[in-house]
Design a protein around this motif. Structure first.
Motif: not given
Length: 175
Positions: A18-21, A91-101, A104-114
């Motif tokens: 469905s190509r959401p990414v 389209k609606g958010k940014v998911l950031m995984r810092r990786g091992w060790p 957690g995953v940071y989920s940031i809404a696109r409208e909250d980005l500066r």
């Protein structure tokens, strides 16, 4: 073919149909370079010592321990990091995984980005690996290191931030 895959429940496992990414940045292969460099240096030193007739000395045993114990541990660390580092822009958010060790995953809404910006080390510029830092409206900074093409993701995020600002104010930004 698609009907048989859908009946088996396999299409639901792949949301990319469905190509959401919008954009994806994964771990860069340069994560493995330190382990490869250490392995090369120690193997060359060991070969030089053996060629000089020093193959039975304690230093060659230490070199062998490093080659057969430490370097595989570095490769496992690099592999875990390579597989768990990512930035996914939807389209609606940014998911950031810092990786091992780190967990957690940071989920940031696109409208909250500066803003978003990328950083490269000298070596990172050569191979295309760097870090992406995203700043939110509340002033939080989220950083992901060792990803490929962070400048492409930062440019895409900054363009969407500017479009959102233009749409809300009706005035084009100039930076």
């Amino acid at each position: 073919m698609a009907e048989s895959l859908d009946a088996a429940g396999l299409i639901a496992a792949f949301p990319s149909i469905s190509r959401p990414v919008v954009a994806v940045a994964r771990g860069h292969i340069s994560i493995f370079y330190p382990a490869l460099i250490i392995l090369d240096l120690y193997v060359c030193t060991w070969a030089l010592l053996v060629a000089m007739g020093q193959g039975g000395t304690p230093i060659t045993r230490v070199i062998a321990i490093v080659c057969f114990v430490v370097v595989p541990m570095l490769f496992v660390y690099a592999f875990l990091r390579f597989m768990t580092v990512s930035v996914i822009v939807t389209k609606g958010k940014v998911l950031m995984r810092r990786g091992w060790p780190f967990s957690g995953v940071y989920s940031i809404a696109r409208e909250d980005l500066r803003s978003a910006h990328s950083e490269f080390s000298y070596f990172g510029k050569l191979v295309g690996s760097g870090s992406l830092t995203v700043t939110t409206i509340s002033g939080d900074h989220h950083r992901v290191k060792d990803i490929g093409s962070p400048d492409r993701i930062a440019a895409r995020l900054n363009a969407s931030i500017e479009r959102a600002a233009e749409a809300s104010t009706g005035v084009a930004w100039t930076t």
